[in-house]
Design a protein around this motif. Sequence first.
Motif: not given
Length: 328
Positions: A255-264, A280-281
């Motif tokens: 979840a942290f990786w998905l949110i961080s990549s989205k912000i980036y 879906p991840m």
Amino acid sequence: MIDSGIQISVVIPLFNEEESLPELSAWIERVMLANNFTYEILFIDDGSKDQSWAVISELSRKNPCIRGMRFVRNYGKTAALQTGFQAVKGQVVITMDADLQDSPDEIPGLYKMITDERYDLVSGWKKKRFDPITKTIPTKLFNAATRGISGVTLHDFNCGLKAYRKEVVQNITIYGEMHRYIPVIAKWNGFAKIGEKVVQHQARKYGHTKFGLERFIFGFLDLLSIAFVNKFGRRPMHFFGSLGTLMFFFGSLIAFWLISSKIYKIYVSHEPFRNVTENPMFFLALVAITVGSQLFLAGFIGELFVKQSVNKTGDYLISDKAGETNKI
């Protein structure tokens, strides 16, 4: 020490075996008299619908060494054995089936292995069987699986002909369909000297078998239950807590990786905004976090139950005591 003076208790669970009981009891009596054993025979009638109880009552009237117990309904072989185990008086306990497929002539050899060779438990091995292939092949697979999971290297766990020290049967508890795993339960309770003896197997003389193939399915599930309870029964947090923590950690990491990549992508790469829930991840991560939290809580609740159980029962087996008369 044998308070009752009885050397051997023979426990025989049965269900609808009226034809075989007179012959079986007479056979056991001959073996006992020939070897000068003091003995008792306990017939446990598991709710028979035929005349088995009437036969047992008549046999006990003729021979004071024969006792019987009758269930109000059919509870199963495990319940019958557990009831018999709590009632035995002999130094050595022999179990056998009532269908005449187990030979009472094996009793002296089994008794000697317990008393002279100091085994805690001796299991019979029907090396040559007279069962149909539909029964022998599943039995071989069942025994192989049990050996692999339990670490107890017996060839025939399901053989009804076994011998025990009295202390063994009165310090273990069996339920469900766990009579097949008494050697496993005994070993995990500290009775580790387990032997095996090749015994004679005879074709069924009367009636038909009371067990179907479903016993192997239920038996395997019981084996998994025993293995789990033995390993984690006193420390459920080690299983549920560890698994829950791992799932929570990986779910949070995803979840942290998905949110961080989205912000980036939005603020650095200036890509168009897309909701993170479209991936879906993200939902897999949420499931892992939720399930991980629930598993951790399950382990915590399990620990509370174990603590209460230990405080109330203190059911740890003690082999010896010293200094009982010493005063503080």
